[in-house]
Design an enzyme around this catalytic site. Structure first.
Site, PDB file in Angstrom:
ATOM      1  N   ARG A 161       0.359  -1.208  -0.075  1.00  0.00           N
ATOM      2  CA  ARG A 161       0.253  -0.019   0.213  1.00  0.00           C
ATOM      3  C   ARG A 161       0.906   1.510  -0.209  1.00  0.00           C
ATOM      4  NH1 ARG A 161      -2.073  -3.100   4.161  1.00  0.00           N
ATOM      5  NH2 ARG A 161      -4.144  -4.895   3.566  1.00  0.00           N
ATOM      6  N   LYS A 186      -2.325  -2.503   8.139  1.00  0.00           N
ATOM      7  CA  LYS A 186      -3.302  -3.021   8.488  1.00  0.00           C
ATOM      8  C   LYS A 186      -4.067  -3.375   9.896  1.00  0.00           C
ATOM      9  CE  LYS A 186      -6.886  -1.122   4.244  1.00  0.00           C
ATOM     10  NZ  LYS A 186      -7.423  -1.070   4.232  1.00  0.00           N
ATOM     11  N   HIS A 254      -2.537   3.091  -5.793  1.00  0.00           N
ATOM     12  CA  HIS A 254      -3.099   1.275  -5.121  1.00  0.00           C
ATOM     13  C   HIS A 254      -3.315   1.004  -6.481  1.00  0.00           C
ATOM     14  CE1 HIS A 254      -4.161  -0.230  -1.906  1.00  0.00           C
ATOM     15  NE2 HIS A 254      -5.978  -0.738  -2.420  1.00  0.00           N
ATOM     16  N   ARG A 257      -1.085  -2.588  -6.687  1.00  0.00           N
ATOM     17  CA  ARG A 257      -0.737  -2.935  -5.959  1.00  0.00           C
ATOM     18  C   ARG A 257      -2.085  -4.401  -6.151  1.00  0.00           C
ATOM     19  NH1 ARG A 257      -0.955  -5.192  -0.313  1.00  0.00           N
ATOM     20  NH2 ARG A 257      -3.287  -5.343   0.126  1.00  0.00           N
ATOM     21  N   HIS A 280      -3.464  -9.499   3.813  1.00  0.00           N
ATOM     22  CA  HIS A 280      -5.142  -9.575   3.706  1.00  0.00           C
ATOM     23  C   HIS A 280      -6.020 -10.074   4.878  1.00  0.00           C
ATOM     24  CE1 HIS A 280      -6.547  -8.313  -0.995  1.00  0.00           C
ATOM     25  NE2 HIS A 280      -5.959  -7.622   0.061  1.00  0.00           N
ATOM     26  N   TYR A 289      -9.384 -11.084  -6.982  1.00  0.00           N
ATOM     27  CA  TYR A 289      -8.573 -11.020  -8.001  1.00  0.00           C
ATOM     28  C   TYR A 289      -8.752 -11.459  -8.994  1.00  0.00           C
ATOM     29  CZ  TYR A 289      -6.740  -6.765  -4.861  1.00  0.00           C
ATOM     30  OH  TYR A 289      -6.320  -5.871  -4.088  1.00  0.00           O
TER      31      TYR A 289
END
Length: 312
Positions: A161, A186, A254, A257, A280, A289
Site C-alpha cells: 500500500r 493495517k 493503489h 497493488r 489481507h 482478484y
C-alpha cells in the site's frame, strides 16, 4: 455532562486510538475529521453544540439524518461507512469509560456497497510507471524522478500500500542485495514480502541521488525539502504518468497493488500465498482478484472462440 465533557472524551478517544489501537496517522486524521463533522451537524440539527448527554440521547433518526446530509454533499458509500465506523468506535469508547451508552449509533445500519472489482493496469504499463526514464523529459530533479520510481516500484513489485511504502525507515531500506522486507500493514500487522532485484535497484538509485541526509531512524522517502514524503506527491506523479501513457483515471498508485495481485494470480500463483503477500485478513478479499482474471479470460474467449463470434 457538558460540552467540555464531550471534548475531553473526544481527545481521550483519539489518544486511545493512537497509543492502544496504534492506528496510522492518516486513519486518526480521518476519524477525527469524521467526528468533528458529526458534531458540526448536530450543532445545526439541534440548534446548539452537542454535549455527552445529547450524544447519549440521540435517536437512530438523528444518525440517519447525518448520513443523509453527507450523502447530499456527494459523499460516497465507502466514505459513509468509514464515518459510521468512527462514530461506533467513539460510542464504544464512551461506554467502556462509563460515560453512557449511545445506543442509537449502533442501531443504524450502514449503506449497502456495490463490490466493484479492482481495476489493474497492464504489466507493460505497470513497468513503465515504475521507471524514472518514462518521465525523463520533465523539468524535475533527477533524484525526485528516482524517488517516485522507487515508491511506485514497491507498490507494483512488492504489492505494498502507498502508506506502507512511505512508512519504511531508512535503516530498513530494501537496497540491492536485500531479498525481503518486513512491512507493517493495517491493524498493525507485520508481514514479509520478497524484494525483486529490479525493485531494490530503483530504491538504491534513489538513495544514491537523494541530496538530503537520511538518518537511520528517519523516513526512507523524503519530500523536496527533506521532510517526510506526502502521499499526495506520489498521487500527482501518477496523474502525470497517466497523461503521458494514456492510462485511464483508474490507474492510481493503489491500482499498482491490484496489478501485483492480478498478475501473480494470472501466472498461476497460489491464492493463499497472494493473500499473505498482500496482508489481507480475509481470503475472500483476495478472491476478488480471481474474478478479474476470470473476466479477462471470458473476454478473450468471446473475442477469439469461433462459436462465440456472431455471424456476419
Amino acid at each position: 455532562m457538558t460540552q467540555a465533557d464531550l471534548a475531553q472524551a473526544f481527545q481521550r478517544w483519539l489518544d486511545h486510538l493512537a497509543t492502544v489501537r496504534r492506528l496510522s496517522p492518516l486513519t486518526l486524521e480521518a476519524y477525527s475529521r469524521d467526528l468533528r463533522q458529526f458534531f458540526a451537524f448536530l450543532t445545526l440539527h439541534q440548534g446548539a453544540p452537542p454535549s455527552l448527554a445529547v450524544l447519549i440521547g440521540l435517536k437512530p433518526l438523528d444518525v440517519r439524518a447525518f448520513l443523509a446530509a453527507r450523502r447530499r454533499d456527494g459523499i460516497d458509500g465507502r466514505s459513509l461507512m468509514r464515518q459510521l465506523a468512527a462514530l461506533r468506535s467513539f460510542a464504544r469508547f464512551c461506554e467502556r469509560e462509563g460515560l453512557g451508552v449511545a445506543s442509537a449509533i449502533a442501531a443504524v445500519r450502514g449503506p449497502k456497497l456495490a463490490r466493484n472489482l479492482p481495476r489493474p493496469v497492464s504489466a507493460a504499463a505497470a513497468r513503465a510507471v515504475s521507471t524514472s526514464e518514462t518521465r525523463a523529459g520533465e523539468d524535475r530533479p533527477s533524484w525526485v524522478l528516482a524517488r517516485d520510481a522507487a515508491v511506485l516500484s514497491l507498490l507494483y513489485g512488492a504489492g505494498l500500500r502507498l502508506g506502507e511504502a512511505l512508512s519504511i525507515r531508512r535503516r530498513d531500506a530494501p537496497l540491492p542485495g536485500t531479498d525481503s522486507l518486513t512491512v507493517t500493514g493495517k491493524g498493525n500487522k507485520t508481514r514479509s514480502v520478497p524484494i525483486l532485484p529490479q525493485v531494490a535497484a530503483r530504491v538504491g538509485d534513489y538513495v544514491a541521488q537523494c541530496p538530503w541526509p537520511l538518518p537511520a531512524d528517519g523516513p526512507l522517502f523524503v519530500g523536496a525539502r527533506g521532510g517526510p514524503l506526502s502521499p499526495r506527491i506520489i498521487q500527482l506523479a501518477m496523474e502525470t504518468l497517466r497523461g503521458a501513457l494514456g492510462l485511464p483515471d483508474s490507474a492510481t498508485p493503489h491500482a499498482l497493488r491490484h496489478s501485483f495481485a492480478t498478475h501473480l494470480l494470472g501466472k498461476g500463483a497460489d491464492l493463499r500465498s497472494v493473500q499473505e503477500l498482500l496482508g489481507h485478513a480475509s481470503l475472500s478479499t483476495t478472491q476478488g482478484y480471481t474474478k478479474i482474471d476470470a473476466a479477462r479470460l471470458l473476454k478473450a474467449y468471446d473475442e477469439a472462440h469461433p462459436r462465440a463470434i456472431a455471424p456476419s
